[in-house]
Design a protein around this motif. Structure first.
Motif, mmCIF file in Angstrom:
data_model
loop_
_atom_site.group_PDB
_atom_site.id
_atom_site.type_symbol
_atom_site.label_atom_id
_atom_site.label_comp_id
_atom_site.label_asym_id
_atom_site.label_seq_id
_atom_site.Cartn_x
_atom_site.Cartn_y
_atom_site.Cartn_z
ATOM 1 N N VAL A 1 0.852 -1.191 0.000
ATOM 2 C CA VAL A 1 0.000 0.000 0.000
ATOM 3 C C VAL A 1 0.884 1.236 0.000
ATOM 4 C CG1 VAL A 1 -2.003 -1.002 1.150
ATOM 5 C CG2 VAL A 1 -0.163 -0.047 2.522
ATOM 6 N N GLU A 2 0.287 2.318 -0.420
ATOM 7 C CA GLU A 2 0.963 3.607 -0.398
ATOM 8 C C GLU A 2 -0.013 4.608 0.189
ATOM 9 O OE1 GLU A 2 3.563 6.316 -3.469
ATOM 10 O OE2 GLU A 2 2.923 4.318 -4.047
ATOM 11 N N SER A 3 0.451 5.431 1.096
ATOM 12 C CA SER A 3 -0.382 6.448 1.719
ATOM 13 C C SER A 3 0.162 7.817 1.363
ATOM 14 C CB SER A 3 -0.371 6.273 3.243
ATOM 15 O OG SER A 3 -0.990 7.387 3.862
ATOM 16 N N SER A 4 -0.720 8.707 0.935
ATOM 17 C CA SER A 4 -0.278 10.065 0.627
ATOM 18 C C SER A 4 0.071 10.818 1.910
ATOM 19 C CB SER A 4 -1.369 10.805 -0.149
ATOM 20 O OG SER A 4 -2.570 10.812 0.588
ATOM 21 N N GLY B 1 3.933 0.754 2.399
ATOM 22 C CA GLY B 1 3.615 -0.188 3.463
ATOM 23 C C GLY B 1 3.076 -1.499 2.953
ATOM 24 N N GLN B 2 2.625 -2.311 3.891
ATOM 25 C CA GLN B 2 2.008 -3.599 3.596
ATOM 26 C C GLN B 2 0.569 -3.567 4.085
ATOM 27 O OE1 GLN B 2 4.690 -5.888 6.137
ATOM 28 N NE2 GLN B 2 5.357 -6.991 4.322
ATOM 29 N N ILE C 1 0.476 -1.419 7.421
ATOM 30 C CA ILE C 1 1.667 -1.440 8.256
ATOM 31 C C ILE C 1 2.788 -0.729 7.495
ATOM 32 C CG2 ILE C 1 3.298 -2.913 9.508
ATOM 33 C CD1 ILE C 1 1.116 -5.196 8.949
ATOM 34 N N TYR C 2 3.341 0.309 8.105
ATOM 35 C CA TYR C 2 4.415 1.075 7.483
ATOM 36 C C TYR C 2 5.658 0.964 8.362
ATOM 37 C CZ TYR C 2 0.558 2.967 4.823
ATOM 38 O OH TYR C 2 -0.542 3.086 4.019
ATOM 39 N N GLN C 3 6.748 0.454 7.786
ATOM 40 C CA GLN C 3 7.982 0.319 8.547
ATOM 41 C C GLN C 3 9.004 1.336 8.061
ATOM 42 O OE1 GLN C 3 9.449 -3.499 9.710
ATOM 43 N NE2 GLN C 3 11.573 -2.862 9.496
ATOM 44 N N PHE D 1 -2.033 1.718 10.555
ATOM 45 C CA PHE D 1 -3.270 2.458 10.294
ATOM 46 C C PHE D 1 -4.428 1.478 10.170
ATOM 47 C CE2 PHE D 1 -6.315 3.902 7.031
ATOM 48 C CZ PHE D 1 -6.810 5.029 7.674
ATOM 49 N N TYR D 2 -5.532 1.791 10.841
ATOM 50 C CA TYR D 2 -6.759 0.995 10.731
ATOM 51 C C TYR D 2 -7.941 1.944 10.614
ATOM 52 C CZ TYR D 2 -10.855 -1.640 12.293
ATOM 53 O OH TYR D 2 -12.120 -2.203 12.392
ATOM 54 N N ALA D 3 -8.775 1.748 9.599
ATOM 55 C CA ALA D 3 -10.014 2.502 9.451
ATOM 56 C C ALA D 3 -11.157 1.509 9.638
ATOM 57 C CB ALA D 3 -10.096 3.161 8.077
ATOM 58 N N GLY D 4 -11.882 1.668 10.721
ATOM 59 C CA GLY D 4 -12.983 0.753 10.974
ATOM 60 C C GLY D 4 -13.576 0.942 12.356
ATOM 61 N N LYS D 5 -14.663 0.199 12.589
ATOM 62 C CA LYS D 5 -15.426 0.329 13.830
ATOM 63 C C LYS D 5 -15.340 -0.901 14.725
ATOM 64 C CE LYS D 5 -18.788 3.000 11.266
ATOM 65 N NZ LYS D 5 -20.047 2.931 10.545
ATOM 66 N N ASP D 6 -14.590 -1.908 14.305
ATOM 67 C CA ASP D 6 -14.559 -3.156 15.055
ATOM 68 C C ASP D 6 -13.785 -2.973 16.360
ATOM 69 O OD1 ASP D 6 -15.058 -6.058 15.268
ATOM 70 O OD2 ASP D 6 -12.866 -6.152 15.136
ATOM 71 N N THR D 7 -14.492 -3.054 17.489
ATOM 72 C CA THR D 7 -13.851 -2.822 18.783
ATOM 73 C C THR D 7 -12.861 -3.929 19.140
ATOM 74 O OG1 THR D 7 -15.747 -3.819 19.908
ATOM 75 C CG2 THR D 7 -15.724 -1.422 19.717
#
Length: 146
Positions: free
Chosen positions: A51-54, A60-61, A72-74, A121-127
């Motif tokens: 993945v790539e984040s602006s 990342g992975q 996950i960005y290392q 990074f996580y985008a979500g609502k799962d507690t």
């Protein structure tokens, strides 16, 4: 002679304390450490791509943890990871990059974590997912509060 004995005692104490350091104190904690910790928790985890984040300066992975997708960005150094983390707003929805502000477009609450060399990074609502990330990485540094 007394000085040599004291120096030997201090050196021995340093070795013992370093060996007893808690796992969260590991400064070179990387992506493989994170994935191993998730596996040890009993969750199913698989790396599913890159993945790539602006908002960040490194690629990342993408990983699937049970039913949740995380990124996950290392980084090569902790200083580099901290520098990127400082650019992310407290709500986690934007970052001040050298060319302007980058805004994240999502309807899900976002969660940013950092430990050692890794930003997750996580985008979500799962507690259950946020609880697991809190346990493995510590409290999030930006994003939605539970």
């Amino acid at each position: 002679m007394a000085l040599r004995l004291r120096l030997t005692a201090v050196a021995a104490l340093i070795v013992v304390l370093a060996a007893c350091a808690p796992p969260w104190a590991k400064h070179d904690y990387g992506a493989s450490d994170f994935l191993s910790a998730i596996r040890r928790s009993g969750a199913d985890v698989a790396v599913v791509g890159s993945v790539e984040s602006s908002q960040l300066s490194v690629r990342g992975q993408a990983a699937q943890i049970d039913d949740a997708r995380v990124e996950i960005y290392q980084y090569a150094t902790i200083a580099a990871a901290r520098a990127d983390a400082k650019l992310i707003s407290s709500d986690g929805l934007s970052a001040s990059r050298p060319g302007g502000t980058v805004t994240l477009q999502t309807s899900d609450p976002v969660h940013w974590y950092m430990r050692g060399l890794v930003i997750v990074f996580y985008a979500g609502k799962d507690t259950a997912t946020t609880y697991l990330l809190d346990q493995v990485l510590g409290e999030q540094f930006a994003g939605a509060k539970a």
